[in-house]
Design a protein around this motif. Structure first.
Motif, short mmCIF file in Angstrom:
data_model
loop_
_atom_site.label_atom_id
_atom_site.label_comp_id
_atom_site.label_asym_id
_atom_site.label_seq_id
_atom_site.Cartn_x
_atom_site.Cartn_y
_atom_site.Cartn_z
N UNK A 1 -5.40 0.25 -1.73
CA UNK A 1 -4.37 1.09 -1.11
C UNK A 1 -4.00 0.55 0.26
N UNK A 2 -4.99 0.19 1.06
CA UNK A 2 -4.73 -0.34 2.40
C UNK A 2 -3.94 -1.64 2.35
N UNK A 3 -4.27 -2.51 1.39
CA UNK A 3 -3.54 -3.77 1.26
C UNK A 3 -2.09 -3.52 0.85
N UNK A 4 -1.87 -2.56 -0.03
CA UNK A 4 -0.51 -2.23 -0.45
C UNK A 4 0.29 -1.69 0.73
N UNK A 5 -0.33 -0.82 1.52
CA UNK A 5 0.34 -0.26 2.70
C UNK A 5 0.67 -1.37 3.69
N UNK A 6 -0.29 -2.26 3.95
CA UNK A 6 -0.04 -3.36 4.89
C UNK A 6 1.09 -4.25 4.39
N UNK A 7 1.10 -4.53 3.09
CA UNK A 7 2.13 -5.39 2.52
C UNK A 7 3.50 -4.74 2.66
N UNK A 8 3.58 -3.44 2.40
CA UNK A 8 4.85 -2.72 2.50
C UNK A 8 5.32 -2.61 3.94
#
Length: 66
Positions: free
Chosen positions: A53-60
């Motif tokens: 989830x954190x990686x997806x948020x950072x990517x977005x």
């Protein structure tokens, strides 16, 4: 399979006796058993989903995780 990393770990005899009880349930080879125990622990602690989830948020948000 993706690129893998080999590491060496040491267990006491009593720790290994406990881990080897999972032979057949978590795999047949020593590496499979230890790897699957670690992954099961990470999943139980919700660390896998939290990290993803954190990686997806950072990517977005345009952040980089490199």
């Amino acid at each position: 399979m993706s690129k893998s990393k080999r590491i060496q770990v040491a267990f006491t005899e009593s720790q290994w006796d406990l881990i080897s009880c999972f032979r057949g349930e978590f795999g047949e080879g020593d590496a499979d058993i230890v790897r699957n125990i670690v992954l099961a622990w990470l999943a139980e602690k919700s660390m896998i989903t939290s990290t993803v989830k954190n990686k997806i948020i950072q990517k977005n948000m345009g952040g980089h995780d490199d």
